[in-house]
Design an enzyme around this catalytic site. Structure first.
Site, PDB file in Angstrom:
ATOM      1  N   ASN A  80       0.861  -1.195   0.000  1.00  0.00           N
ATOM      2  CA  ASN A  80       0.000   0.000   0.000  1.00  0.00           C
ATOM      3  C   ASN A  80       0.891   1.237   0.000  1.00  0.00           C
ATOM      4  O   ASN A  80       2.113   1.124  -0.064  1.00  0.00           O
ATOM      5  CB  ASN A  80      -0.950  -0.032   1.200  1.00  0.00           C
ATOM      6  CG  ASN A  80      -0.182  -0.115   2.502  1.00  0.00           C
ATOM      7  OD1 ASN A  80       0.553   0.788   2.859  1.00  0.00           O
ATOM      8  ND2 ASN A  80      -0.318  -1.237   3.206  1.00  0.00           N
TER       9      ASN A  80
ATOM     10  N   ASP B 102      -4.107  -6.769   4.908  1.00  0.00           N
ATOM     11  CA  ASP B 102      -5.000  -7.730   5.561  1.00  0.00           C
ATOM     12  C   ASP B 102      -4.901  -9.121   4.939  1.00  0.00           C
ATOM     13  O   ASP B 102      -5.271 -10.106   5.556  1.00  0.00           O
ATOM     14  CB  ASP B 102      -6.452  -7.230   5.468  1.00  0.00           C
ATOM     15  CG  ASP B 102      -6.700  -6.077   6.430  1.00  0.00           C
ATOM     16  OD1 ASP B 102      -6.179  -6.137   7.564  1.00  0.00           O
ATOM     17  OD2 ASP B 102      -7.393  -5.115   6.050  1.00  0.00           O
TER      18      ASP B 102
ATOM     19  N   LYS C 128       9.643 -16.822 -10.423  1.00  0.00           N
ATOM     20  CA  LYS C 128       8.847 -15.741 -11.010  1.00  0.00           C
ATOM     21  C   LYS C 128       7.640 -16.322 -11.764  1.00  0.00           C
ATOM     22  O   LYS C 128       7.805 -17.238 -12.579  1.00  0.00           O
ATOM     23  CB  LYS C 128       9.740 -14.944 -11.970  1.00  0.00           C
ATOM     24  CG  LYS C 128       9.080 -13.717 -12.525  1.00  0.00           C
ATOM     25  CD  LYS C 128      10.029 -12.973 -13.448  1.00  0.00           C
ATOM     26  CE  LYS C 128       9.262 -11.903 -14.199  1.00  0.00           C
ATOM     27  NZ  LYS C 128       9.975 -11.417 -15.348  1.00  0.00           N
TER      28      LYS C 128
ATOM     29  N   PRO D 171      -2.605 -12.469   9.957  1.00  0.00           N
ATOM     30  CA  PRO D 171      -2.972 -12.297  11.371  1.00  0.00           C
ATOM     31  C   PRO D 171      -3.254 -10.824  11.651  1.00  0.00           C
ATOM     32  O   PRO D 171      -2.646  -9.949  11.026  1.00  0.00           O
ATOM     33  CB  PRO D 171      -1.726 -12.760  12.127  1.00  0.00           C
ATOM     34  CG  PRO D 171      -0.617 -12.747  11.136  1.00  0.00           C
ATOM     35  CD  PRO D 171      -1.224 -12.913   9.772  1.00  0.00           C
ATOM     36  N   ASP D 172      -4.176 -10.547  12.559  1.00  0.00           N
ATOM     37  CA  ASP D 172      -4.407  -9.166  12.980  1.00  0.00           C
ATOM     38  C   ASP D 172      -3.457  -8.887  14.145  1.00  0.00           C
ATOM     39  O   ASP D 172      -3.672  -9.363  15.265  1.00  0.00           O
ATOM     40  CB  ASP D 172      -5.875  -8.955  13.386  1.00  0.00           C
ATOM     41  CG  ASP D 172      -6.164  -7.472  13.568  1.00  0.00           C
ATOM     42  OD1 ASP D 172      -5.402  -6.795  14.289  1.00  0.00           O
ATOM     43  OD2 ASP D 172      -7.141  -6.982  12.966  1.00  0.00           O
TER      44      ASP D 172
ATOM     45  N   PHE E 274      -4.302   2.937  14.765  1.00  0.00           N
ATOM     46  CA  PHE E 274      -4.771   3.888  13.762  1.00  0.00           C
ATOM     47  C   PHE E 274      -5.894   3.216  12.987  1.00  0.00           C
ATOM     48  O   PHE E 274      -5.948   1.990  12.908  1.00  0.00           O
ATOM     49  CB  PHE E 274      -3.644   4.269  12.790  1.00  0.00           C
ATOM     50  CG  PHE E 274      -2.833   5.451  13.247  1.00  0.00           C
ATOM     51  CD1 PHE E 274      -2.003   5.361  14.350  1.00  0.00           C
ATOM     52  CD2 PHE E 274      -2.906   6.661  12.570  1.00  0.00           C
ATOM     53  CE1 PHE E 274      -1.260   6.448  14.776  1.00  0.00           C
ATOM     54  CE2 PHE E 274      -2.172   7.755  12.976  1.00  0.00           C
ATOM     55  CZ  PHE E 274      -1.341   7.653  14.087  1.00  0.00           C
TER      56      PHE E 274
ATOM     57  N   LYS F  85     -13.050  -0.841  15.580  1.00  0.00           N
ATOM     58  CA  LYS F  85     -11.661  -1.334  15.690  1.00  0.00           C
ATOM     59  C   LYS F  85     -11.109  -1.099  17.105  1.00  0.00           C
ATOM     60  O   LYS F  85     -10.367  -1.918  17.635  1.00  0.00           O
ATOM     61  CB  LYS F  85     -10.769  -0.655  14.641  1.00  0.00           C
ATOM     62  CG  LYS F  85     -11.026  -1.189  13.234  1.00  0.00           C
ATOM     63  CD  LYS F  85     -10.246  -0.451  12.165  1.00  0.00           C
ATOM     64  CE  LYS F  85     -10.694  -0.933  10.786  1.00  0.00           C
ATOM     65  NZ  LYS F  85     -10.094  -0.198   9.670  1.00  0.00           N
TER      66      LYS F  85
ATOM     67  N   LYS G  67      -9.914  -4.472  18.946  1.00  0.00           N
ATOM     68  CA  LYS G  67      -8.473  -4.643  19.131  1.00  0.00           C
ATOM     69  C   LYS G  67      -8.036  -4.322  20.565  1.00  0.00           C
ATOM     70  O   LYS G  67      -6.844  -4.269  20.857  1.00  0.00           O
ATOM     71  CB  LYS G  67      -7.721  -3.801  18.093  1.00  0.00           C
ATOM     72  CG  LYS G  67      -8.050  -4.278  16.664  1.00  0.00           C
ATOM     73  CD  LYS G  67      -7.382  -3.478  15.571  1.00  0.00           C
ATOM     74  CE  LYS G  67      -8.026  -3.796  14.233  1.00  0.00           C
ATOM     75  NZ  LYS G  67      -7.103  -4.251  13.201  1.00  0.00           N
TER      76      LYS G  67
END
Ligand code: PMT
Length: 399
Positions: A210, A279, A289, A306-307, A325, A339, A343
């Site tokens: 990301n 995620d 490749k 895994p979280d 965050f 969240k 969490k």
């Protein structure tokens, strides 16, 4: 509140609120500060320099070419001397000059030269405060790190009602104390910050990731370091240099982050998770490749990572403060609150990553701090400023 020996430069510009700055000087002196006042020519029309000279017990500077008191070697001596540079009242004119870098009198010259934190307390007519030009100047100054207090709303000297009143001297003095006393308020605390993006490899040359640059996490790490904490950064892929003076643990994937956090978390007093964690990862990473199959779509099967924050929350140690965050594009508050609970966090920093000036790979952010007690929406500010506000709130949660 104690400001013993702290050096404050106060710029006073031409507005009726200048009389309130006399009280501000008096308060700062009572708290033990050494106050040096620079007045613009217009300010002297509202309050006599003698008032500030008497209250500050220092010569008041009103003219670049005045007989030298501070600047016999270099005229930026006051800029160097300042530990914090306050402008109160700050007119639309001084804000415009600061935004444009104009240095045509002693105050604008000195504030341009200072490296100290600058705090502006605007005071002006509501129409001037809300004018597009002023909005743009304030935005520019915030992005460069200038701090603002107020303006408050109420009845203005011109008879209008609305935003434009200078904040009360007591509130400005408190803000000055906060800025100056941040110096060592995290000494003795171990703070871990996660930063950057995870990379989930598809094959030896490709990955899913990301846009996280690491700027938010590093701003937090730098701020905690500057406030005396012992800082560890667990760091994924980033596009800016790792801050000096912090311990760094490099990770690549979400699984690496998980392993690092299970190892590192128990030793920490404060854990702030600003990393953007993928995620999902590919179910089966290719050892070679992946070859192009001419004309054929390529299907990747993804499996959940895994979280990490949830695992840290589940295993939290007594006395730890956990902050996460939430990078959201919709239903920001609702998703962030969910969240926070899931969490097991003490606070979540929600940012709408679609808002201009917020989120990924920019120097600024717009955040809402959410705890079990409520939420606090913050204005656009630099990531470093936001970092200090987050640390202030963390310390408040720990008392
Ligand atoms: O790095 P920058 O370019 O400065 O950008 C800053 C930022 C946008 C990355 C940052 O402000 C931010 O929002 N970070 C959180 C990104 C994120 O992963 O948000 P989330 O809503 O998907 O996750 C919520 C929380 O759970 C986060 O603390 C995250 O670190 C954590 N998480 C998420 C997924 C996962 N598998 N494990 C986790 O620990």
């Amino acid at each position: 509140m104690d400001l013993t020996g702290r050096k404050i430069v106060l710029g006073v510009t031409g507005g009726i609120a200048a009389y309130k700055s006399a009280e501000l000087v008096s308060r700062l002196r009572h708290l033990g500060a050494e106050v040096h006042v620079i007045m613009t020519r217009n300010a002297t029309e509202f309050v006599s320099p003698l008032t500030f000279q008497t209250l500050s017990a220092n010569q008041v500077v009103t003219d670049t070419f005045q007989a030298p008191e501070y600047w016999n070697v270099e005229h930026v001596a006051l800029a160097r001397l300042a530990e914090v540079f306050v402008i109160a009242p700050a007119t639309a004119n001084i804000l415009a000059k600061m935004a444009a870098g104009i240095a045509d009198d002693m105050l604008s010259t000195t504030v341009l030269a200072t490296k100290a934190p600058v705090l502006a307390a605007p005071a002006m007519n509501t129409g001037m405060w809300t004018a597009e030009a002023t909005r743009a100047n304030v935005k520019t100054l915030r992005e460069r790190g200038v701090l603002f207090i107020g303006p408050d709303s109420g009845m203005l000297a011109c008879g209008d009602e609305g935003a434009g009143r200078m904040s009360e001297p007591e509130a400005i003095a408190e803000e000055i104390c906060r800025i100056l006393n941040r110096a060592a308020d995290m000494a003795g605390l171990r703070v871990l910050v996660t930063a950057g993006a995870t990379r989930e490899r598809l094959d030896p040359v490709r990955f899913i990731t990301n846009d996280s640059s690491g700027k938010m996490g590093f701003a937090l790490a730098e701020a905690a370091r500057d406030r005396g904490a012992e800082v560890t950064v667990v760091c994924g892929s980033v596009s800016v240099p790792v801050p000096e003076g912090v311990r760094t643990v490099r990770i690549e994937s979400a699984q690496d982050l998980y392993d690092a956090m299970i190892r590192e978390a128990p030793e920490q007093d404060v854990i702030i998770q600003a990393a953007a964690v993928c995620d999902y990862r590919v179910e089966k990473q290719s050892a070679t490749k992946i070859k192009k199959a001419e004309g054929q779509p390529l299907t990747l099967t993804l499996t959940e990572n895994p979280d990490v924050a949830m695992a840290v929350g589940r295993n939290r140690k007594k006395g730890q403060t956990l902050v996460g965050f939430a990078a959201e594009t919709d239903h920001v508050q609702k998703n962030a609150v969910s969240k926070l609970k899931k969490k097991n966090l003490d606070m979540i920093v929600a940012n709408d990553v679609t808002a201009p000036g917020a989120g990924f790979n920019v120097d600024t952010n717009i955040a809402t701090l959410i705890t079990k007690e409520g939420s606090e929406a913050l204005p656009l500010q630099t990531k470093r400023q936001l970092a200090d506000v987050i640390l202030d709130r963390i310390l408040a949660l720990r008392t």
